[in-house]
Design a protein around this motif. Structure first.
Motif: not given
Length: 490
Positions: A70, A73, A220-221, A224
């Motif tokens: 976490y 993200r 940081h994304a 995903g």
């Protein structure tokens, strides 16, 4: 995307990035040097100490990968890593306040669980934080300064009860009561934890997602968007766990082994279900990252497994070994036992002080022989320290093995992470360091579930032999490091 180099940090920039670890490790120093003492004061026998420590490993096994996942993200008003280590600091402080006040063994074990979980929440993002805030060629210096803070914090945390005893604060207490010197030390540790982490939180500006993307071409994304990998080894882990549970029941082995068997079953079931459902979400992504870990990380994991097996033995059993063999005491209410327990704090402070000094010498040695060989040499020295703990009986001579342990500890805190952060994708520092720490937690879990039974079965009145076990597994860690490649795979 056009990339640009990440700016070099000044000395004070590195200082601010790592200062929070001073408070975290002060709390760890208090925990490592005093929790066995607290448990024994509340009525625990020596062979039950490992099981009472089990909450920490189990919690870390779950918490660290989740926090890493976490924090990779997260981006909001308070940044990326900072919300996690600030929350962890506050919860750790509450646990530090409650642990010496518990009065009941089970409640004390509950506070240890809260403390270990909270320290994991605070600590895991700090490792990734150094990687976030430093360029590759400055990372060894960043981890070295972090190691210095770890050593300094642990020194203070380890010696506080002895200092207060020297100042005249009560160092003994009736059965079932923790001495005032220990209680006051934990209260000070709670304040130091919050203040040190707050310093880093308020003095360091984290790089934004756009800046991180400009430095490395990834934000940081990014994680995903990657396809998930579903491991096919779930049935193997399930069968292994079920077999262990059956053996424990059939042979009437130590029931603490049910924890280990149950963990293997849960791990196998999770992989089977995720693969069958092609599931998404945090757990699926963590399992996917675990299946795709870089080769160097797999090699390091073996060394970490043996290293932390030895360390957990050290932290649990040094108190009963020193109090019995060097101070001739087993009565936890007596002055001799508590003097011996205080001396363990001094010993732990000493090895952390050695680590703080050695931290700045390790990069120099690593430039000559490489990070992996440097770490192997230090671990081998740590094994020598365990052997000396097995045979030495004089109070002052027990500081000699702490020199070897201290040098090994400095390397443990720095070298694996220097190697890792050079081969990991920057957008996955948090999750992979969290997963890497699983290989710290699993050996702790094994020691906590197995070591008590080993003591009862083979040397119920001689805890000193735990130090021989520690020496053997530390040597195994050193040899495992010789297999670690430092270059990125082609």
């Amino acid at each position: 995307m056009t990339t640009r180099p990440k700016p070099q940090q000044s000395f004070w920039g590195l200082w601010n990035v790592s200062f929070g670890f001073f408070g975290i490790q002060l709390a760890f120093g208090l925990q490592n040097a005093n929790v066995s003492r607290i448990f024994q004061s509340l009525g625990s026998s020596v062979d039950n100490l490992a099981f009472l420590w089990i909450a920490g490993p189990v919690t870390g096994l779950i918490v660290q990968p989740l926090i890493g996942h976490y924090s990779d993200r997260t981006w909001g008003r308070f940044g990326r890593r900072r919300p996690y280590f600030v929350a962890g600091a506050v919860l750790s402080a509450l646990a530090l306040l409650g642990l010496p006040q518990a009065g009941v063994l089970l409640l004390a074990a509950g506070f240890l669980w809260l403390l270990d979980a909270s320290l994991n929440v605070a600590m895991e993002p700090f490792r990734a934080f150094v990687g976030d805030m430093t360029p590759d060629d400055q990372r060894a210096q960043g981890f070295a300064l972090q190691t210095w803070f770890i050593g300094a914090g642990a020194v203070i945390g380890s010696v506080l009860p002895a200092v207060f005893a020297h100042l005249g604060i009560a160092n003994t207490a009736p059965e079932g009561v923790v001495p005032d010197s220990v209680r006051l030390s934990f209260f000070i540790g709670a304040a130091a934890m919050v203040l040190a982490v707050a310093w880093t939180a308020f003095t360091v500006r984290e790089y934004s997602p756009e800046e991180m993307a400009a430095f490395g071409g990834e934000s940081h994304a990014a994680p995903g968007s990657q396809p998930l990998v579903y491991s096919s080894r779930g049935p193997l882990w399930l069968a292994l766990g079920a077999m262990l549970l059956a053996v424990v029941g059939e042979l009437e082995l130590d029931k603490q082994l049910y924890v280990l068997g149950g963990g293997l079953v849960a791990f196998g079931l999770a992989q089977i279900v995720l693969r069958a459902l092609q599931a998404k979400g945090a757990l699926a992504e963590i399992m996917s990252d675990l299946a795709q870990m870089p080769a160097q990380m797999r090699q390091l994991a073996v060394a970490q497994f043996f290293t932390w097996t030895a360390l957990f033995i050290l932290w649990i059993y040094t108190t009963p070994v020193v109090t019995k063999y060097a101070f001739g005491a087993t009565d936890t209410t007596g002055a001799a036992y508590n003097a011996g327990a205080d001396w363990v704090g001094v010993m732990f402070a000493f090895y952390n002080g050695v680590a703080a000094l050695a931290a700045f010498l390790l990069p120099v040695l690593a430039k000559r022989i490489g990070n992996a060989r440097t770490h192997a040499l230090c671990l081998l020295g740590g094994g020598v320290g365990f052997l000396l703990l097995l045979v030495l009986r004089d109070q002052w001579s027990l500081l000699l093995p702490m020199i070897f342990v201290g040098v090994a500890w400095a390397s443990i805190l720095a070298m694996p992470y220097v190697i890792l952060t050079r081969v990991l994708p920057p957008h996955k520092f948090g999750i992979y360091i969290g997963v890497f720490n699983v290989f710290i937690v699993v050996p702790q879990l094994m020691v906590a579930t197995i070591m008590g039974g080993v003591i009862r079965s083979f040397f119920p009145t001689d805890p000193k032999w735990t130090m021989l076990v520690g020496a053997v597994v530390m040597a195994a860690a050193a040899f495992a490091m010789l297999r670690v490649r430092e270059d990125k795979p082609a």
